[in-house]
Design an enzyme around this catalytic site. Structure first.
Site, PDB file in Angstrom:
ATOM      1  N   GLU A  11     107.486 -48.027   0.776  1.00  0.00           N
ATOM      2  CA  GLU A  11     106.845 -48.636  -0.399  1.00  0.00           C
ATOM      3  C   GLU A  11     107.381 -47.960  -1.639  1.00  0.00           C
ATOM      4  O   GLU A  11     107.789 -46.808  -1.595  1.00  0.00           O
ATOM      5  CB  GLU A  11     105.324 -48.394  -0.363  1.00  0.00           C
ATOM      6  CG  GLU A  11     104.615 -48.984   0.833  1.00  0.00           C
ATOM      7  CD  GLU A  11     103.165 -48.495   0.927  1.00  0.00           C
ATOM      8  OE1 GLU A  11     102.716 -47.734   0.044  1.00  0.00           O
ATOM      9  OE2 GLU A  11     102.497 -48.870   1.892  1.00  0.00           O
ATOM     10  N   LYS A  54     107.267 -45.686  -4.711  1.00  0.00           N
ATOM     11  CA  LYS A  54     106.399 -44.567  -5.101  1.00  0.00           C
ATOM     12  C   LYS A  54     106.278 -44.616  -6.614  1.00  0.00           C
ATOM     13  O   LYS A  54     107.255 -44.447  -7.324  1.00  0.00           O
ATOM     14  CB  LYS A  54     106.977 -43.228  -4.658  1.00  0.00           C
ATOM     15  CG  LYS A  54     106.064 -42.072  -5.039  1.00  0.00           C
ATOM     16  CD  LYS A  54     106.574 -40.746  -4.526  1.00  0.00           C
ATOM     17  CE  LYS A  54     105.510 -39.661  -4.576  1.00  0.00           C
ATOM     18  NZ  LYS A  54     104.857 -39.480  -5.844  1.00  0.00           N
ATOM     19  N   ARG A 104      96.686 -42.178  -8.976  1.00  0.00           N
ATOM     20  CA  ARG A 104      96.116 -42.762  -7.768  1.00  0.00           C
ATOM     21  C   ARG A 104      94.633 -43.024  -7.990  1.00  0.00           C
ATOM     22  O   ARG A 104      93.929 -42.191  -8.538  1.00  0.00           O
ATOM     23  CB  ARG A 104      96.286 -41.766  -6.636  1.00  0.00           C
ATOM     24  CG  ARG A 104      95.885 -42.315  -5.285  1.00  0.00           C
ATOM     25  CD  ARG A 104      96.468 -41.413  -4.252  1.00  0.00           C
ATOM     26  NE  ARG A 104      96.192 -41.832  -2.903  1.00  0.00           N
ATOM     27  CZ  ARG A 104      96.766 -41.249  -1.851  1.00  0.00           C
ATOM     28  NH1 ARG A 104      97.614 -40.248  -2.028  1.00  0.00           N
ATOM     29  NH2 ARG A 104      96.499 -41.660  -0.643  1.00  0.00           N
ATOM     30  N   ARG A 116      92.531 -39.179  -7.967  1.00  0.00           N
ATOM     31  CA  ARG A 116      93.045 -38.385  -6.847  1.00  0.00           C
ATOM     32  C   ARG A 116      92.244 -37.097  -6.692  1.00  0.00           C
ATOM     33  O   ARG A 116      92.065 -36.587  -5.598  1.00  0.00           O
ATOM     34  CB  ARG A 116      94.510 -38.073  -7.143  1.00  0.00           C
ATOM     35  CG  ARG A 116      95.096 -37.110  -6.181  1.00  0.00           C
ATOM     36  CD  ARG A 116      96.540 -36.840  -6.506  1.00  0.00           C
ATOM     37  NE  ARG A 116      96.988 -35.772  -5.663  1.00  0.00           N
ATOM     38  CZ  ARG A 116      98.236 -35.602  -5.297  1.00  0.00           C
ATOM     39  NH1 ARG A 116      99.160 -36.428  -5.693  1.00  0.00           N
ATOM     40  NH2 ARG A 116      98.561 -34.595  -4.548  1.00  0.00           N
ATOM     41  N   GLU A 132      97.617 -47.329  -6.905  1.00  0.00           N
ATOM     42  CA  GLU A 132      98.089 -46.505  -8.015  1.00  0.00           C
ATOM     43  C   GLU A 132      98.075 -47.377  -9.274  1.00  0.00           C
ATOM     44  O   GLU A 132      98.500 -48.528  -9.225  1.00  0.00           O
ATOM     45  CB  GLU A 132      99.521 -46.056  -7.676  1.00  0.00           C
ATOM     46  CG  GLU A 132     100.113 -45.104  -8.635  1.00  0.00           C
ATOM     47  CD  GLU A 132     100.114 -43.642  -8.148  1.00  0.00           C
ATOM     48  OE1 GLU A 132      99.376 -43.270  -7.206  1.00  0.00           O
ATOM     49  OE2 GLU A 132     100.863 -42.862  -8.743  1.00  0.00           O
ATOM     50  N   PHE A 140      97.876 -50.080  -2.016  1.00  0.00           N
ATOM     51  CA  PHE A 140      98.637 -49.777  -0.805  1.00  0.00           C
ATOM     52  C   PHE A 140      97.795 -49.432   0.420  1.00  0.00           C
ATOM     53  O   PHE A 140      98.335 -49.250   1.498  1.00  0.00           O
ATOM     54  CB  PHE A 140      99.695 -48.692  -1.055  1.00  0.00           C
ATOM     55  CG  PHE A 140      99.169 -47.434  -1.731  1.00  0.00           C
ATOM     56  CD1 PHE A 140      98.371 -46.550  -1.031  1.00  0.00           C
ATOM     57  CD2 PHE A 140      99.502 -47.163  -3.037  1.00  0.00           C
ATOM     58  CE1 PHE A 140      97.910 -45.391  -1.648  1.00  0.00           C
ATOM     59  CE2 PHE A 140      99.042 -46.007  -3.660  1.00  0.00           C
ATOM     60  CZ  PHE A 140      98.239 -45.116  -2.962  1.00  0.00           C
ATOM     61  N   ARG A 189      98.052 -33.588   4.644  1.00  0.00           N
ATOM     62  CA  ARG A 189      99.438 -33.769   4.255  1.00  0.00           C
ATOM     63  C   ARG A 189     100.260 -33.596   5.519  1.00  0.00           C
ATOM     64  O   ARG A 189     100.176 -32.572   6.172  1.00  0.00           O
ATOM     65  CB  ARG A 189      99.838 -32.719   3.227  1.00  0.00           C
ATOM     66  CG  ARG A 189     101.199 -32.975   2.598  1.00  0.00           C
ATOM     67  CD  ARG A 189     101.618 -31.838   1.700  1.00  0.00           C
ATOM     68  NE  ARG A 189     100.848 -31.700   0.482  1.00  0.00           N
ATOM     69  CZ  ARG A 189     100.991 -32.466  -0.605  1.00  0.00           C
ATOM     70  NH1 ARG A 189     101.873 -33.442  -0.604  1.00  0.00           N
ATOM     71  NH2 ARG A 189     100.273 -32.265  -1.671  1.00  0.00           N
ATOM     72  N   LYS A 221     107.439 -38.586   1.209  1.00  0.00           N
ATOM     73  CA  LYS A 221     107.841 -39.082  -0.110  1.00  0.00           C
ATOM     74  C   LYS A 221     109.322 -38.787  -0.297  1.00  0.00           C
ATOM     75  O   LYS A 221     109.807 -37.731   0.114  1.00  0.00           O
ATOM     76  CB  LYS A 221     107.000 -38.468  -1.225  1.00  0.00           C
ATOM     77  CG  LYS A 221     106.894 -36.967  -1.180  1.00  0.00           C
ATOM     78  CD  LYS A 221     105.875 -36.470  -2.187  1.00  0.00           C
ATOM     79  CE  LYS A 221     105.612 -34.989  -1.964  1.00  0.00           C
ATOM     80  NZ  LYS A 221     104.501 -34.463  -2.696  1.00  0.00           N
TER      81      LYS A 221
HETATM   82  P1  AMP Z   1     102.915 -36.189  -4.697  1.00  0.00           P
HETATM   83  O1  AMP Z   1     101.914 -36.193  -5.827  1.00  0.00           O
HETATM   84  O2  AMP Z   1     104.312 -35.988  -5.162  1.00  0.00           O
HETATM   85  O3  AMP Z   1     102.469 -35.299  -3.555  1.00  0.00           O
HETATM   86  O4  AMP Z   1     102.924 -37.648  -4.069  1.00  0.00           O
HETATM   87  C1  AMP Z   1     101.787 -38.255  -3.602  1.00  0.00           C
HETATM   88  C2  AMP Z   1     101.244 -39.167  -4.661  1.00  0.00           C
HETATM   89  O5  AMP Z   1     102.084 -40.266  -4.865  1.00  0.00           O
HETATM   90  C3  AMP Z   1      99.943 -39.806  -4.282  1.00  0.00           C
HETATM   91  O6  AMP Z   1      98.851 -38.988  -4.511  1.00  0.00           O
HETATM   92  C4  AMP Z   1      99.909 -41.056  -5.132  1.00  0.00           C
HETATM   93  O7  AMP Z   1      99.262 -40.793  -6.363  1.00  0.00           O
HETATM   94  C5  AMP Z   1     101.339 -41.324  -5.422  1.00  0.00           C
HETATM   95  N1  AMP Z   1     101.841 -42.596  -4.891  1.00  0.00           N
HETATM   96  C6  AMP Z   1     102.687 -43.376  -5.573  1.00  0.00           C
HETATM   97  N2  AMP Z   1     103.022 -44.457  -4.864  1.00  0.00           N
HETATM   98  C7  AMP Z   1     102.362 -44.378  -3.685  1.00  0.00           C
HETATM   99  C8  AMP Z   1     102.318 -45.193  -2.525  1.00  0.00           C
HETATM  100  N3  AMP Z   1     103.016 -46.339  -2.426  1.00  0.00           N
HETATM  101  N4  AMP Z   1     101.531 -44.761  -1.497  1.00  0.00           N
HETATM  102  C9  AMP Z   1     100.838 -43.625  -1.576  1.00  0.00           C
HETATM  103  N5  AMP Z   1     100.842 -42.815  -2.649  1.00  0.00           N
HETATM  104  C10 AMP Z   1     101.612 -43.178  -3.694  1.00  0.00           C
END
Ligand code: AMP
Length: 541
Positions: A228, A230, A235, A250, A280, A320, A392, A398
């Site tokens: 998907e 990102k 969030r 979040r 998001e 999502f 996690r 990601k």
């Molecule tokens: P990170 O903050 O780098 O750990 O990445 C996780 C965050 O990416 C999540 O908490 C979401 O806010 C964001 N996010 C963006 N796109 C998506 C997606 N398609 N699915 C899940 N999380 C997403």
């Protein structure tokens, strides 16, 4: 039967337990010590003790906060009536401590500072030095008794005889570790098995691990993955039952009031009236492109003038996941099924764009289109994975390209806690090509191993030019490669910029400070972001 006879537990039991826990490093011993206490106290006290050990005055899902600072605490300590100190120390119960904390959270309005001091003072009047120590640590959010959440959950399992897995699951869903402990100790597995998601109680979001590249994801997710977009947004989880809608961030804060158009969406665009969906929100700028994260956050910080913001910073929602629908908790279903139900309930344009493929070339093309449209990268979700709140792991990866800059260390702060004795927070600078000056663009302590902290502390001390209590300024000589996610504007530094999520990737001893990146290049990089990202439609203050 025995439980009815139990007396309210004394607070001294908790303080003593904290001390014993701090004195051992053995996990099993910690579990035994906690279990011993949980078994001998009343169910309501079980909840309090568990919360206390978790370092929390209120359950995670409870929006109440105490916000007690070190200075409030010492001011309250000074109001203590010293004569009472010794006489009243033996009667304080855990329930009384928590009763006072609840009252503290309720204090509002005029004169609240004094009322809070009086309440806190009355509590501190009755605590022994040992109790004062742990109560203060808990109130300041600095328990640090070596009891991580996993140890606490295993202690509950051990003391109650309920399986670890069931305790963990109940905790994940319920959002109140104290209540889970109470249920486990009184009604056992039968009660925990019935625990499901509760609408309007925020759920900890499932998180992703970082993947190096697309082939790594393909080899980890043998069962297949959905890729998907990102988004670099915020969030949100939307809870609805009929006319009532609540939206949490979040970090589980209630953001319902700052995004009224999402409340409207929840009420009008979803085909069922009871659900918990996740997605998001992205703020749109010129040309409908997403604006940098920094600008989006202005929407969430706003308390006043929300109507105006709705117009100035329009939002777009990408959904999502679906965790609950029409009374059914769906988190145990595989990703594909949750997605299928979600897509049958909401308009297609609100779904996150995605591809399901095992062909690295297809995924690469998709990644490039995400970046081109101003998004951050891709999320890869295992097709068979359940939704694990708060976890996690490798079920979600990601994939986001990071940028790197070569920066010069110009100063460093002495570390605290685990990093005490090391110079551990590095002030990172770019060079100004025109003046030769070094301009700070951020600080970080991330990315180094212990041995490297040691080495760098010695090297920096040898380069010292001046020193204040916390900071050692050094001759600009050490060049480091710094990974970061975004260049942001910042009034904090003279450079006018700050790096988001900076971490040291490696030492670049092969480079001289003159070869480090310059402010001129940084300005260009900042501007370049707007090739794919949008600028705010109208500047907002
Ligand atoms: P990170 O903050 O780098 O750990 O990445 C996780 C965050 O990416 C999540 O908490 C979401 O806010 C964001 N996010 C963006 N796109 C998506 C997606 N398609 N699915 C899940 N999380 C997403």
């Amino acid at each position: 039967m025995a439980q009815l006879e139990k007396q309210p537990a004394q607070f001294s039991i908790v303080a003593q337990l904290c001390r014993s826990l701090e004195e051992t490093t053995k996990r099993n011993e910690k579990i035994r010590l906690i279990g011993e206490v949980l078994r001998k106290i009343r169910p309501e006290d079980v909840a309090y003790v568990t919360l206390f050990l978790a370092g929390k005055p209120f359950p995670e899902a409870d929006p109440r906060v105490l916000e007690i600072s070190y200075s409030t605490l010492s001011a309250a300590g000074l109001t203590m009536n010293q004569t009472l100190l010794t006489e009243n120390t033996h009667s304080l119960t855990i329930a009384e401590v928590f009763g006072t904390l609840e009252k503290l959270a309720e204090v509002k309005g005029a004169g609240s500072k004094e009322k809070r001091l009086t309440l806190l003072g009355s509590l501190l009047n009755r605590t022994t030095p040992l109790e004062t120590e742990y109560l203060s640590r808990m109130l300041l959010g600095e328990m640090r008794i070596g009891v991580v959440e996993g140890v606490l959950l295993d202690s509950i399992a051990e003391a109650s005889g309920v399986s670890r897995q069931l305790v963990r699951r109940a905790h994940m869903l319920h959002g109140d570790i104290g209540d889970v402990a109470r249920m486990a100790m009184t009604e056992g597995s039968a009660a925990l098995e019935k625990v499901g998601l509760r609408l309007f109680v925020p759920v900890k979001p499932m998180l992703a691990e970082m993947a190096d590249d697309i082939p790594q994801v393909l080899s980890e997710h043998k069962e297949g993955s959905a890729f998907e977009y990102k988004f670099d947004g915020a969030r949100i989880q939307i809870h609805r039952i009929e006319d009532k809608v609540k939206i949490f961030s979040r970090r589980l804060t209630d953001v319902t009031d700052s995004i009224p158009e999402m409340v409207d969406y929840a009420k009008t665009k979803v085909k069922v009236s009871e659900f918990l969906i996740e997605g998001e929100v992205v703020a749109l700028g010129e040309g409908g492109k997403p604006v940098p994260f920094q600008d989006l956050m202005r929407r969430f910080r706003r308390v006043h003038g929300i109507e105006d913001m709705v117009e100035r910073i329009p939002l777009r929602l990408y959904l999502f996941d679906l965790l609950q629908s029409e009374g059914k908790t769906l988190i145990d279903l595989p990703y594909t099924e949750r997605w299928e139900i979600l897509s049958s309930l909401v308009p297609t344009e609100s779904l996150a764009p995605r591809v399901v493929s095992r062909d690295p070339r297809v995924v690469e093309v998709f990644l490039q289109s995400a970046l081109k449209e101003g998004h951050e990268g891709l999320m890869a979700k295992s097709l068979t994975s359940d939704y694990s709140p708060g976890a996690r792991g490798k079920k979600w990866f990601k994939i986001k390209p990071v940028d790197r800059l070569d920066l010069v260390i110009v100063a460093a702060d002495w570390g605290s806690g685990r990093r005490v004795g090391w110079l551990s927070n590095y002030h990172l600078a770019v060079r100004d090509d025109e003046t030769g000056e070094y301009l700070v663009v951020g600080k970080t302590f991330k990315g180094l191993r212990d041995a490297e902290f040691d080495m760098i502390t010695k090297r920096l001390q040898a380069l010292k030019t001046k020193e204040s209590k916390w900071t050692v300024h050094v001759k600009p000589e050490i060049v480091v490669e710094v990974a970061h996610n975004e260049v942001q504007k910042s009034p904090r530094y003279k450079s006018g910029f700050a790096l988001r999520f900076a971490r040291i990737a490696k030492f670049r001893d092969d480079k001289t400070p003159e070869e480090a990146d310059t402010i001129q290049r940084l300005r260009k990089l900042y501007e370049k972001q707007f090739e794919n990202k949008g600028r705010l439609l109208k500047e907002v203050s």
